[in-house]
Enzyme design. Sequence first.
Site, mmCIF file in Angstrom:
data_model
loop_
_atom_site.group_PDB
_atom_site.id
_atom_site.type_symbol
_atom_site.label_atom_id
_atom_site.label_comp_id
_atom_site.label_asym_id
_atom_site.label_seq_id
_atom_site.Cartn_x
_atom_site.Cartn_y
_atom_site.Cartn_z
ATOM 1 C CG ASP A 249 65.029 17.688 30.455
ATOM 2 O OD1 ASP A 249 65.689 17.239 31.422
ATOM 3 O OD2 ASP A 249 63.785 17.713 30.432
ATOM 4 C CB ALA B 157 52.498 21.581 27.454
ATOM 5 C CB VAL C 213 51.674 14.662 26.100
ATOM 6 C CG1 VAL C 213 51.736 13.873 24.791
ATOM 7 C CG2 VAL C 213 52.836 15.646 26.170
ATOM 8 C CE LYS D 165 55.344 19.734 25.720
ATOM 9 N NZ LYS D 165 56.822 19.626 25.749
#
Length: 421
Positions: free
Chosen positions: A138, A28, A30, A45
């Site tokens: 993450d 994706a 942003v 996003k």
Amino acid sequence: MSSPSSAPQGPPIPGASPKRLLGAGGFADVFLYEQRVPRRDVAVKILRPGGSQRDHHRFTTEADLMARLSSHPSIVSVYGAGTVEEERSYLIMEYCPPPHLGKLAASQPLSLTRALEIGIQLAGAVETIHRVGYLHRDIKPASILLTPFGRPVLGDFGIAAPIGLSIEKDEFGGASPPWASPEQQLDRESLTPASDVYALAATIYTLLAGRSPHVDVSGADRNDQLSMIDRVLHRQIPPIGRHDIPEQLERILAMAMAKSPRGRYASAIALARALQQVQTDLCLAITQLDVMEEASGRHTSGNRNQDSTMLRPAVIVDPDGPTRAVPAAHRHDDAATTFAPRRVKAQPTGSASLCDRPRPGSALPPQGDEAEVARDDPGSQEAEAGLQRRRSRPSGRAVAVTVVGAAVMVCLSAIGVWSVM
């Protein structure tokens, strides 16, 4: 070099106008948009065209989890979601101006005070994620943004996954080698909250050192992915290399980045307690830890399953209590999985430190302008002189005791004289 016109353009979405590209992720992009009502800048996003079914699933998971947790002060807020042309999903979030903490730390490592504060605030966010049954997976400096008020917020939930999800069946992608735990990079076992604890500690280390704990700065080794993974698996965490970093903090971060998950702190709360102990020992203001805990269904109405997922805020961690957490491997009770929050008030920033606080019962000296007035005001000086004279005079009780004692001595002397006669 590509021209600015080749950069992806944000598609039209209801109630907002695209301004420019902010960044790109695995599936994706942003964009910065201007929302018309209410008028404000927002980060949007948007899934890329031609996304797979897996990408749509990952995006939906991220949107649902972030919306569930966005009321947390250290998690990016979500304002809305929808779908645009070509069935591209989008997520509207609060806009946090760049740079992210990764760029800030690379240009100038953070102060010890600021790094401890951010570490504790992020630990509250990570603990909250774990309490709703997910791992972030993450955590890294680039995933941490700063609001206009300087508050760190955790974003980028693109590969978040349920706790205990088998790695072999994981469809959420890989990790970031400079900060990810050994077990996450090896893909050999299901992940636990200890994996996020490792990444959080590696992030705090980076904020202080300006580099990942697994980056070689000597020039003797390469910093490609394979070399970095080898250091993650086989080498000890090197010292941060700053004279103002106490050995206590070095030990805490090294424990949180132990090779085995069982050697680390059992939870993000345990790591936060250890960081708060460092603040206490250094006479720094204690940073408040914000955690969401599940609300009991006994006090709510409606469907029981819905009640079990309701959240309520709890400000926890007693900085004056036991803070040196024991790794999960050495625990023989339920402390690793049971939480008993205690409400405490954090010391306001800029107030007297713990070491400077007056003892109970002692008078507070005049501060600031009051002290200046007391020194310059003749009336105040005269009052102080009078107070000193009163302090130097014997009290009425002392006079009475003296008189009674003298009378007793006279009587005893008289009795002794009559006895002799």
